[in-house]
Design a protein around this motif. Sequence first.
Motif, mmCIF file in Angstrom:
data_model
loop_
_atom_site.group_PDB
_atom_site.id
_atom_site.type_symbol
_atom_site.label_atom_id
_atom_site.label_comp_id
_atom_site.label_asym_id
_atom_site.label_seq_id
_atom_site.Cartn_x
_atom_site.Cartn_y
_atom_site.Cartn_z
ATOM 1 N N SER A 78 -1.600 6.620 1.611
ATOM 2 C CA SER A 78 -2.775 5.981 2.198
ATOM 3 C C SER A 78 -2.502 5.561 3.633
ATOM 4 O O SER A 78 -3.357 5.713 4.519
ATOM 5 N N MET A 122 0.850 -1.200 0.000
ATOM 6 C CA MET A 122 0.000 0.000 0.000
ATOM 7 C C MET A 122 0.885 1.250 0.000
ATOM 8 O O MET A 122 1.939 1.277 0.639
ATOM 9 N N ASP A 123 0.454 2.284 -0.714
ATOM 10 C CA ASP A 123 1.278 3.473 -0.828
ATOM 11 C C ASP A 123 1.358 4.214 0.498
ATOM 12 O O ASP A 123 0.469 4.134 1.351
ATOM 13 N N THR A 124 2.440 4.932 0.672
ATOM 14 C CA THR A 124 2.692 5.599 1.951
ATOM 15 C C THR A 124 1.673 6.694 2.255
ATOM 16 O O THR A 124 1.386 6.966 3.418
ATOM 17 N N GLY A 149 -8.002 3.237 -1.212
ATOM 18 C CA GLY A 149 -7.256 4.158 -2.068
ATOM 19 C C GLY A 149 -7.844 5.548 -2.116
ATOM 20 O O GLY A 149 -7.639 6.292 -3.075
ATOM 21 N N TRP A 202 -8.699 4.886 3.592
ATOM 22 C CA TRP A 202 -7.283 4.552 3.347
ATOM 23 C C TRP A 202 -7.144 3.135 2.799
ATOM 24 O O TRP A 202 -6.197 2.821 2.089
#
Length: 411
Positions: A5, A1-3, A226, A223
């Motif tokens: 989020s 998961m992207d930082t 997305g 979160w």
Amino acid sequence: MDTGSIAWGITATALVLIMTPGVAFFYGGLVKAKSVVSMMMMSFGALGLIGVLWILYGFSMSVVDTPWAFAGNPFADFGLAHLAAGATANTDLLGATFGATFAIITVALISGAIADRARFGSWMLFAGVWATLVYFPVAAWVWGGGWIMRLGDTLGLPAVIDYAGGTAVHINAGAAALALALVLGKRVGFQKGITKPHNVPLVLIGAAVLWFGWFGFNAGAEWLNGLANVGLIVVNTLGATAAAIVGWMAVERFKDGKATSVGAASGAVAGLVAITPACANLTPGWALLLGVVAGVVCAFAIELKFRLGFDDALDVVGIHLVGGIIGTLYLGFFATGTGLFTGGGLGQLTVQLIAAGAVLLYSFTVAFALGFTIQKTIGFRVTSEAEVAGIDTVVHGEDGYALDPVHAASV
């Protein structure tokens, strides 16, 4: 998961956590000066106890493998040891912590119904057992793969919509609050106008903190998605709350000739409660209408305790139970694509009614039985003498304010 989020997930968790002190401020300002410590301590006590129980076994209970399981196995991951050792521990533990903040505030909300007359130890016992028997299982039913979450599939109807807790938080807490109000009985001299808020600025601070934190409450779960619907959730959380303030103040102006600051704060909370289940499934215009409806109806609903004779001291029933029901059932009419007036049929309303009614009846029944048992064994209510004098010194050995004797005698 992207930082990004993950960062929002951490921020949202902190926002929801601060809502419990917000409840403490809101409730604390509404009671008399000699009960403010007791009132605020019930929120902080819940914060400590439920936070511990959630990590030990509550999170494990909030997830089920089959839709008709009562709750998850409390010993499946006692103390979250397995979750912490997993390959996705970073996001899994964050999700568990976010869930803990919901459990904490749900329990804290109940305390407003028994202001000025509850023993702290008895409250803590109730809080721990009620969370175990009611909140943790209901969270599993609504969000953890349980029967409410799967009800639409079971009946061949749309899925139940409860984005952030109309059933699991507000109806759940409001029903338990009604049960405890009935068990503990009325305050000494109970009648309309029995007490006035001792600190109106504290009430407004509490409402402001709640509104601030509620953006994490409603938009926090995004979160995991997305942040796909975060804009809609945020604007609805603002709009419904603002509209509810207007609705409540209009009722006060019509009934009493004056709009009050406490009424505005209460209207804000009513709007926040109502939009909680619906924030991701209404267009902004329908959210505004929901806010007005919640503000108006809840402003009248808080008077029911005088007509029906139960002492819900700080209007948990009138705001959280009624507001939660309004927000949950409103989706049956106006949920985007599935509401009766927005392209769907009666299916959405049917599943919303079943979910709301089941949680209400279950929470009320368990809370009443538990409160009654505590009252008849170790005692739940303080003595009448302690209640009249103010229970802060008796229960906690503290005073909320260091007043000189002359002023203290008049508070």
